[in-house]
Design a protein around this motif. Sequence first.
Motif, mmCIF file in Angstrom:
data_model
loop_
_atom_site.group_PDB
_atom_site.id
_atom_site.type_symbol
_atom_site.label_atom_id
_atom_site.label_comp_id
_atom_site.label_asym_id
_atom_site.label_seq_id
_atom_site.Cartn_x
_atom_site.Cartn_y
_atom_site.Cartn_z
ATOM 1 N N ASP A 157 0.682 -0.698 -0.326
ATOM 2 C CA ASP A 157 -0.456 0.223 0.206
ATOM 3 C C ASP A 157 0.782 1.301 -0.324
ATOM 4 N N GLN A 158 1.680 1.596 0.426
ATOM 5 C CA GLN A 158 2.714 2.016 0.422
ATOM 6 C C GLN A 158 4.507 2.114 0.649
ATOM 7 N N SER A 164 5.501 7.290 -2.004
ATOM 8 C CA SER A 164 4.476 6.600 -2.467
ATOM 9 C C SER A 164 3.400 5.798 -1.995
ATOM 10 N N THR A 165 2.377 6.190 -2.691
ATOM 11 C CA THR A 165 0.867 5.004 -2.449
ATOM 12 C C THR A 165 0.849 4.773 -3.690
ATOM 13 N N ASP A 319 -2.797 12.939 8.342
ATOM 14 C CA ASP A 319 -2.925 11.614 7.359
ATOM 15 C C ASP A 319 -4.768 11.334 7.676
#
Length: 703
Positions: A157-158, A164-165, A319
């Motif tokens: 996921d990251q 970065s996603t 977030d």
Amino acid sequence: MKEIKRYTVTSALPYTNGPVHIGHLAGAYLPADIYVRYLRAKGKDVVFVCGSDEHGVPITIKAKAEGVTPQQVVDKYHKIIGDSFRDFGISFDIYHRTSSKTQHETASEIFKTIYDKGKFIEETSEQYFDEKAQQFLADRYITGTCPKCGYDKAYGDQCENCGSTLNATDLINPKSTLSGEQPIMKSTKHWYLPLDQYQTQLEKYILEDHKDWKTNVFGQCKSWLHQGLQPRAVTRDLEWGIPVPIPGTDGKVLYVWFDAPIGYISATKELFGLKDAAWSDKHDEYYLKADRKPQTSAASWEEHWKSKDTQLVHFIGKDNIVFHCIIFPAMLMAEGSYIWADEVPANEFLNLESNKISTSRNWAVWLNDYLVDFKDKQDVLRYVLCATAPETKDNDFTWKDFQSRNNSELVAIFGNFINRVVVLSHKYFEGKVMPMGAMTDFDKEVIAELQSYPAKIGASIENYRFREALQEFMSLARLGNKYLADTEPWKLIKTDEERVKTILNIGLQIAANLAVLAEPFIPFSAKKLASMLNLDNVSWDETGSIDLLKAGHQLNEGVLLFDKIEDDVIELQIKKLMDTKEANEVANKVTVPAKENITFDEFSKMDIRVGTIISAEKVAKTKKLLKLTVDTGIDQRTVVSGIAEYFDPESIIGQQVSILVNLAPREIKGIESQGMILMAEDADGKLRFTAPTAKVKNGSEIR
């Protein structure tokens, strides 16, 4: 503007895979606590809820790593986190948990309502599956190479290296963290919340009705809406979590992002379900402040979540903006009976000593550890974190600033004023408040300024400008300090006792106002000050008065509110961080891969001997080079070596070294170098000699 009858205030649910640190406290919990304490002091109806976020993949990963069950992991950290909040005076009405029965029932009910209305989309898709572990893989169970920066330990996921996603399918050479095997793609059915169907409603809610939200909140939401919303999965293939409440869905749970925010609602339900329970009890599932019941007149939890005259405020970090401003409201829109947030005052991130706080690298100040080193100094940290709060941009916590604010502000200004006025009152008038006599123009100016502060501090708090509110509070303490310094009652007592009575009366009235106004920011010190002044409960609306302490009122003995923090205490904290940094560098040091194989004959051509450095000097106009004379046992020869950044020439004379003596000579900076000194590089990048552990004869061969 709507009429507000009551407030529901939430703080982001902390994730129970570790303790909480100063970044958490500064972001979502301290500002919320200041706000709620202020509302209570104003006599407002308010409920303040939070709880542990206990589902999701990181919990199962932590459990697997520690060889325990997920429930054991969340039980452990729920208590650590809850105790930390209690110890720092975060005055939740309830600190609940998402593994509770009430949460399971509430989340299932909301999901089922949306499902029965036909609001979800059912889709079958291909997802990664570990054939060896016989399990679908959530994003965090997959690692691989980041397609954007090449980092080979990116998650599905990251990428924690470049931020970065990612989608799991973006990874190069994906591997399952369960078995280490390469996963396959396999079909699975899930339910999605069609966020795109709520785009228009969300645009009105945010872009039209809440243009006054903080810039970071409004800007992030606007960006998401501008890109166009997409359906988002609300279920996952996992065993740990709230089971999907539909027949035939074994092995599927509610996605943690859908489950977690419902925790605010279930916490409120649990709170009202307690009814007349003993509020002093400390329960396993929640922590309640021992000396009070919630300050709300609501008859049921629904009034705090379904009434249009309730103000709903979410305190979060940046977030969590999208989850609280777009996704959670869309869930509630789909369900149909709940109110949406009126305010979402999200903070930016707090850094530590100019570096991003990182739990995985242990680059943090943990709340439970802080109290080991700084016993009874909760308010010092509360004060410093409020003064440096990342309200509009990322900010930095440093131990030097922590020390400076304690010594030069809390001790030298606030504490000094309180100590002076209380000590002088005991010294001259046996600790009694003397009647106020004739006032000078200066007295009247000071009183007028005093009377302005409650409104200024309150306005800043109501507009979520907590740093500004704290500055105004300290300005009042400065006013008191300056008033005593300018009037000098310790000198006047010899010639004008009546004047001193008036001065100390005004000084004590300022102190009494400070005791009330301090409570949202530094509650432990406020309580201590109120005890010194023998001050009964005073509401915020009563402040600004110069009659909080009546003539003849008896003070209690004075104690120091704060004490100085010495350099050695701070140096110890900095050393702990530097040790952590060094340990991280060692742990993360990448070992250079082995070079191509050579034959034994090729190796045997190398003639490595033990030698001793007999002279050393820097090479002019260079930073890295030293000119060495080495006794090789065969001869004395010159070697130019790039070690000047690590060694002083004088310190290495007499040092035995390993030297390659049959390396072809090479001219470096006009000097013929006749060999090479062999060195080893530490994890921190420093060079070390590869000398024998015991002194040996020069010329001895190394084989």
